[in-house]
Scaffold this motif. Structure first.
Motif, short mmCIF file in Angstrom:
data_model
loop_
_atom_site.label_atom_id
_atom_site.label_comp_id
_atom_site.label_asym_id
_atom_site.label_seq_id
_atom_site.Cartn_x
_atom_site.Cartn_y
_atom_site.Cartn_z
N TYR A 131 -9.46 -28.93 4.12
CA TYR A 131 -9.61 -27.78 5.01
C TYR A 131 -10.06 -26.61 4.16
O TYR A 131 -9.48 -26.30 3.13
N VAL A 132 -11.14 -25.96 4.59
CA VAL A 132 -11.64 -24.76 3.93
C VAL A 132 -11.72 -23.68 4.99
O VAL A 132 -12.34 -23.87 6.04
N ASP A 133 -11.08 -22.55 4.72
CA ASP A 133 -11.15 -21.46 5.69
C ASP A 133 -11.61 -20.18 5.01
O ASP A 133 -11.57 -20.04 3.80
N GLY A 134 -12.05 -19.27 5.83
CA GLY A 134 -12.54 -17.98 5.35
C GLY A 134 -12.95 -17.14 6.53
O GLY A 134 -12.66 -17.47 7.67
N VAL A 135 -13.66 -16.08 6.28
CA VAL A 135 -14.12 -15.21 7.34
C VAL A 135 -15.03 -16.00 8.27
O VAL A 135 -15.91 -16.73 7.83
N GLY A 136 -14.80 -15.90 9.57
CA GLY A 136 -15.66 -16.59 10.53
C GLY A 136 -15.23 -18.00 10.87
O GLY A 136 -15.99 -18.76 11.46
N GLY A 137 -14.03 -18.40 10.52
CA GLY A 137 -13.56 -19.74 10.87
C GLY A 137 -13.41 -20.63 9.66
O GLY A 137 -13.41 -20.18 8.53
N GLY A 138 -13.31 -21.91 9.91
CA GLY A 138 -13.13 -22.86 8.83
C GLY A 138 -13.66 -24.22 9.20
O GLY A 138 -14.20 -24.42 10.28
N TYR B 127 -21.65 -25.80 5.38
CA TYR B 127 -20.74 -24.70 5.63
C TYR B 127 -21.25 -23.47 4.90
O TYR B 127 -21.46 -23.51 3.70
N GLY B 128 -21.45 -22.39 5.64
CA GLY B 128 -21.84 -21.11 5.04
C GLY B 128 -20.59 -20.44 4.49
O GLY B 128 -19.76 -19.95 5.25
N LEU B 129 -20.43 -20.43 3.20
CA LEU B 129 -19.19 -19.96 2.58
C LEU B 129 -19.15 -18.45 2.43
O LEU B 129 -20.11 -17.84 1.97
N PRO B 130 -18.03 -17.86 2.80
CA PRO B 130 -17.84 -16.43 2.58
C PRO B 130 -17.53 -16.16 1.10
O PRO B 130 -17.35 -17.08 0.32
N ASP B 131 -17.43 -14.89 0.73
CA ASP B 131 -17.13 -14.53 -0.66
C ASP B 131 -15.74 -14.99 -1.08
O ASP B 131 -15.51 -15.30 -2.25
N THR B 132 -14.79 -14.99 -0.16
CA THR B 132 -13.44 -15.48 -0.47
C THR B 132 -13.06 -16.55 0.55
O THR B 132 -13.42 -16.44 1.72
N PHE B 133 -12.36 -17.56 0.10
CA PHE B 133 -11.93 -18.62 1.00
C PHE B 133 -10.74 -19.33 0.40
O PHE B 133 -10.45 -19.21 -0.78
N SER C 79 -21.39 -24.00 -3.27
CA SER C 79 -21.94 -22.74 -2.79
C SER C 79 -23.45 -22.67 -2.92
O SER C 79 -24.11 -21.97 -2.16
N ASP C 80 -24.03 -23.44 -3.85
CA ASP C 80 -25.48 -23.40 -4.05
C ASP C 80 -26.26 -24.01 -2.88
O ASP C 80 -27.37 -23.60 -2.58
N VAL C 81 -25.67 -24.98 -2.20
CA VAL C 81 -26.34 -25.60 -1.06
C VAL C 81 -25.57 -25.40 0.25
O VAL C 81 -25.97 -25.90 1.30
N GLY C 82 -24.44 -24.69 0.20
CA GLY C 82 -23.66 -24.40 1.40
C GLY C 82 -23.06 -25.62 2.05
O GLY C 82 -23.28 -25.89 3.22
N SER C 83 -22.27 -26.37 1.28
CA SER C 83 -21.63 -27.56 1.85
C SER C 83 -20.28 -27.81 1.21
O SER C 83 -19.96 -27.29 0.15
N VAL C 84 -19.50 -28.62 1.91
CA VAL C 84 -18.24 -29.14 1.37
C VAL C 84 -18.40 -30.66 1.36
O VAL C 84 -18.87 -31.24 2.34
N GLN C 85 -18.03 -31.29 0.24
CA GLN C 85 -18.21 -32.73 0.17
C GLN C 85 -17.02 -33.40 -0.49
O GLN C 85 -16.29 -32.80 -1.27
N ILE C 86 -16.85 -34.68 -0.14
CA ILE C 86 -15.83 -35.53 -0.75
C ILE C 86 -16.56 -36.65 -1.47
O ILE C 86 -17.40 -37.34 -0.88
N LEU C 87 -16.27 -36.79 -2.76
CA LEU C 87 -16.91 -37.80 -3.61
C LEU C 87 -15.86 -38.68 -4.25
O LEU C 87 -14.69 -38.29 -4.36
#
Length: 127
Positions: free
Chosen positions: A75-82, A55-61, A32-40
């Motif tokens: 897969y990450v979903d929330g308000v505005g798509g996923g 990814y701009g993360l909503p408050d809930t997802f 959430s600090d940099v607005g991304s989803v990553q696989i490590l």
């Protein structure tokens, strides 16, 4: 950061840039600090970025991840798509699954996980 561990050793822990990071694992992390989803992955003390997407993360997802046949699907979903993200890697042969929350005070208040479910992949089609 919200985290899913796959094929992890029993001592697995990840915090970016920290000497506290330990164990072997695949990790899906919502940053959430940099607005991304990553696989490590982490093997023999080396952390490798396998895939990442902004990814701009909503408050809930909702965050879902599955490791199967050498491929990690996210897969990450929330308000505005996923978003959907995947990476292929089979270096880690076995291990545990788990979840984690680390240092989310910057971006979420309150910051917590409301539900966790673990299960097997269904391979038999409904009749």
């Amino acid at each position: 950061m919200f985290q899913h561990y796959h094929r992890a050793s029993s001592d697995a822990y990840y915090r970016q840039g920290s000497s506290l990071t330990r164990g072997t694992f695949y990790l899906v992390e919502v940053r959430s600090d940099v607005g991304s989803v990553q696989i490590l992955k982490r093997v023999n003390g080396t952390v490798t970025l396998l895939a990442s997407t902004p990814y701009g993360l909503p408050d809930t997802f909702t965050m879902r991840s599955v490791y199967r046949s050498g491929k990690l699907h996210v897969y990450v979903d929330g308000v505005g798509g996923g978003i959907y993200l995947s990476a292929t890697d089979s270096q880690i042969g076995a291990g545990y699954i788990g979840v984690g929350v680390d240092d989310v005070s910057c971006c979420y208040s309150p910051s917590y996980i409301t539900q966790v479910s673990f299960g097997n992949i269904e391979t038999i089609a409904p009749s």
